[in-house]
Design a protein around this motif. Structure first.
Motif, PDB file in Angstrom:
ATOM      1  N   UNK A  25       0.798  -1.215   0.000  1.00  0.00           N
ATOM      2  CA  UNK A  25       0.000   0.000   0.000  1.00  0.00           C
ATOM      3  C   UNK A  25       0.831   1.267   0.000  1.00  0.00           C
ATOM      4  N   UNK A  26       2.017   1.209   0.582  1.00  0.00           N
ATOM      5  CA  UNK A  26       2.897   2.373   0.640  1.00  0.00           C
ATOM      6  C   UNK A  26       3.977   2.330  -0.438  1.00  0.00           C
ATOM      7  N   UNK A  27       3.960   1.289  -1.290  1.00  0.00           N
ATOM      8  CA  UNK A  27       4.926   1.195  -2.380  1.00  0.00           C
ATOM      9  C   UNK A  27       6.291   0.681  -1.983  1.00  0.00           C
ATOM     10  N   UNK A  28       6.419   0.159  -0.771  1.00  0.00           N
ATOM     11  CA  UNK A  28       7.717  -0.263  -0.265  1.00  0.00           C
ATOM     12  C   UNK A  28       8.052  -1.729  -0.548  1.00  0.00           C
ATOM     13  N   UNK A  29       7.214  -2.410  -1.337  1.00  0.00           N
ATOM     14  CA  UNK A  29       7.509  -3.786  -1.718  1.00  0.00           C
ATOM     15  C   UNK A  29       6.999  -4.838  -0.758  1.00  0.00           C
ATOM     16  N   UNK A  30       6.146  -4.449   0.155  1.00  0.00           N
ATOM     17  CA  UNK A  30       5.669  -5.380   1.179  1.00  0.00           C
ATOM     18  C   UNK A  30       4.185  -5.694   1.025  1.00  0.00           C
ATOM     19  N   UNK A  31       3.758  -6.003  -0.173  1.00  0.00           N
ATOM     20  CA  UNK A  31       2.350  -6.326  -0.411  1.00  0.00           C
ATOM     21  C   UNK A  31       2.002  -7.713   0.093  1.00  0.00           C
ATOM     22  N   UNK A  32       0.719  -8.005   0.132  1.00  0.00           N
ATOM     23  CA  UNK A  32       0.235  -9.287   0.643  1.00  0.00           C
ATOM     24  C   UNK A  32       0.793 -10.479  -0.128  1.00  0.00           C
ATOM     25  N   UNK A  33       1.070 -10.309  -1.406  1.00  0.00           N
ATOM     26  CA  UNK A  33       1.582 -11.407  -2.221  1.00  0.00           C
ATOM     27  C   UNK A  33       3.105 -11.433  -2.330  1.00  0.00           C
ATOM     28  N   UNK A  34       3.784 -10.471  -1.752  1.00  0.00           N
ATOM     29  CA  UNK A  34       5.238 -10.346  -1.897  1.00  0.00           C
ATOM     30  C   UNK A  34       5.980 -11.622  -1.498  1.00  0.00           C
ATOM     31  N   UNK A  35       5.568 -12.268  -0.429  1.00  0.00           N
ATOM     32  CA  UNK A  35       6.246 -13.480   0.038  1.00  0.00           C
ATOM     33  C   UNK A  35       6.073 -14.662  -0.908  1.00  0.00           C
ATOM     34  N   UNK A  36       5.090 -14.613  -1.777  1.00  0.00           N
ATOM     35  CA  UNK A  36       4.837 -15.705  -2.703  1.00  0.00           C
ATOM     36  C   UNK A  36       5.614 -15.577  -4.013  1.00  0.00           C
ATOM     37  N   UNK A  37       6.234 -14.431  -4.223  1.00  0.00           N
ATOM     38  CA  UNK A  37       6.949 -14.176  -5.469  1.00  0.00           C
ATOM     39  C   UNK A  37       8.388 -14.669  -5.388  1.00  0.00           C
ATOM     40  N   UNK A  38       8.937 -15.114  -6.508  1.00  0.00           N
ATOM     41  CA  UNK A  38      10.327 -15.584  -6.521  1.00  0.00           C
ATOM     42  C   UNK A  38      11.309 -14.419  -6.562  1.00  0.00           C
ATOM     43  N   UNK A  39      10.884 -13.265  -7.054  1.00  0.00           N
ATOM     44  CA  UNK A  39      11.701 -12.054  -7.044  1.00  0.00           C
ATOM     45  C   UNK A  39      10.941 -11.022  -6.213  1.00  0.00           C
ATOM     46  N   UNK A  40      11.596 -10.510  -5.182  1.00  0.00           N
ATOM     47  CA  UNK A  40      10.940  -9.555  -4.291  1.00  0.00           C
ATOM     48  C   UNK A  40      10.587  -8.263  -5.036  1.00  0.00           C
ATOM     49  N   UNK A  41       9.374  -7.747  -4.829  1.00  0.00           N
ATOM     50  CA  UNK A  41       9.000  -6.475  -5.445  1.00  0.00           C
ATOM     51  C   UNK A  41       9.872  -5.353  -4.888  1.00  0.00           C
ATOM     52  N   UNK A  42      10.308  -4.438  -5.730  1.00  0.00           N
ATOM     53  CA  UNK A  42      11.161  -3.353  -5.240  1.00  0.00           C
ATOM     54  C   UNK A  42      10.379  -2.306  -4.459  1.00  0.00           C
ATOM     55  N   UNK A  43      11.120  -1.530  -3.710  1.00  0.00           N
ATOM     56  CA  UNK A  43      10.562  -0.391  -3.002  1.00  0.00           C
ATOM     57  C   UNK A  43      10.396   0.728  -4.024  1.00  0.00           C
ATOM     58  N   UNK A  44       9.168   0.986  -4.420  1.00  0.00           N
ATOM     59  CA  UNK A  44       8.898   1.986  -5.456  1.00  0.00           C
ATOM     60  C   UNK A  44       9.077   3.415  -4.968  1.00  0.00           C
ATOM     61  N   UNK A  45       9.269   3.593  -3.656  1.00  0.00           N
ATOM     62  CA  UNK A  45       9.500   4.934  -3.121  1.00  0.00           C
ATOM     63  C   UNK A  45      10.963   5.344  -3.277  1.00  0.00           C
ATOM     64  N   UNK A  46      11.797   4.438  -3.767  1.00  0.00           N
ATOM     65  CA  UNK A  46      13.227   4.703  -3.908  1.00  0.00           C
ATOM     66  C   UNK A  46      13.663   4.885  -5.368  1.00  0.00           C
ATOM     67  N   UNK A  47      12.718   4.997  -6.292  1.00  0.00           N
ATOM     68  CA  UNK A  47      13.064   5.108  -7.704  1.00  0.00           C
ATOM     69  C   UNK A  47      13.929   6.335  -7.989  1.00  0.00           C
ATOM     70  N   UNK A  48      13.583   7.463  -7.413  1.00  0.00           N
ATOM     71  CA  UNK A  48      14.377   8.680  -7.621  1.00  0.00           C
ATOM     72  C   UNK A  48      15.756   8.532  -6.989  1.00  0.00           C
ATOM     73  N   UNK A  49      15.789   8.075  -5.755  1.00  0.00           N
ATOM     74  CA  UNK A  49      17.065   7.905  -5.046  1.00  0.00           C
ATOM     75  C   UNK A  49      17.995   6.986  -5.839  1.00  0.00           C
TER      76      UNK A  49
END
Length: 136
Positions: A43-67
Motif C-alpha cells: 500500500x505504501x509502495x515499499x515492496x511489502x504487499x500481501x503477495x510479496x512473500x509468494x513471489x520468486x523475485x521480491x517487489x522493489x521499493x517503489x519509493x526509492x526510484x528517484x534515489x
C-alpha cells in the motif's frame, strides 16, 4: 526538464496532444495503484504487499526510484515498464495481469475499443502517482 520532455514525448507519441486527457492525475494514479499494484508492491509502495512473500523475485521499493536514479525520477523508464514496452525480471516480461489496462490499444475495463488516449492517461496517472510517493 527531462521529466517534462518525457511526458511531452509520451503524449505526443500517441498523437493526443490536441485532446484533453483528464485522467492524467496523481489521484487517479493512486486508485489505479491500489487496484493493480498494491497486492505485490504494498500500500505504501515499499515492496511489502500481501503477495510479496509468494513471489520468486521480491517487489522493489517503489519509493526509492528517484534515489536509485541519482535523485531524479525516471519518468520515461517508469512509463515504459507500466505500459509493457520494457520488461522487468520480477514481472517475467511486460507488466503482468493488469498490463493490458495500461497498454495503448489494449483491451480491458473501459478499453473495449482500444482507447489509446485512456490507456495513456492511466499510464501517466500511475507514473505521476509513483513520482508523488518518492522518499525525500
Amino acid at each position: 526538464m527531462k521529466h517534462l520532455l518525457a511526458v511531452t514525448a509520451f503524449i505526443a507519441g500517441g498523437a493526443v496532444s490536441a485532446l484533453p486527457v483528464s485522467a492524467q492525475d496523481a489521484d487517479v494514479g493512486a486508485a489505479l495503484y491500489e487496484n493493480t499494484c498494491a497486492m505485490c508492491h504494498g500500500g505504501m509502495g515499499k515492496g511489502a504487499g500481501e503477495l510479496a512473500d509468494l513471489l520468486t523475485v521480491a517487489p522493489p521499493d517503489l519509493t526509492q526510484l528517484s534515489k536509485n536514479n541519482g535523485g531524479e525520477f525516471p519518468m520515461g523508464n517508469v512509463i515504459s515498464v507500466i505500459d509493457g514496452r520494457k520488461g522487468v525480471r520480477a514481472h517475467g516480461a511486460p507488466m503482468p495481469v493488469f498490463g493490458v489496462v495500461f497498454r495503448p490499444g489494449g483491451a480491458g475495463p473501459g478499453l473495449e475499443y482500444g482507447n489509446e488516449v485512456e490507456a495513456r492517461g492511466r499510464t501517466l496517472s500511475l507514473a505521476l502517482y509513483l513520482e508523488s510517493i518518492q522518499a525525500e
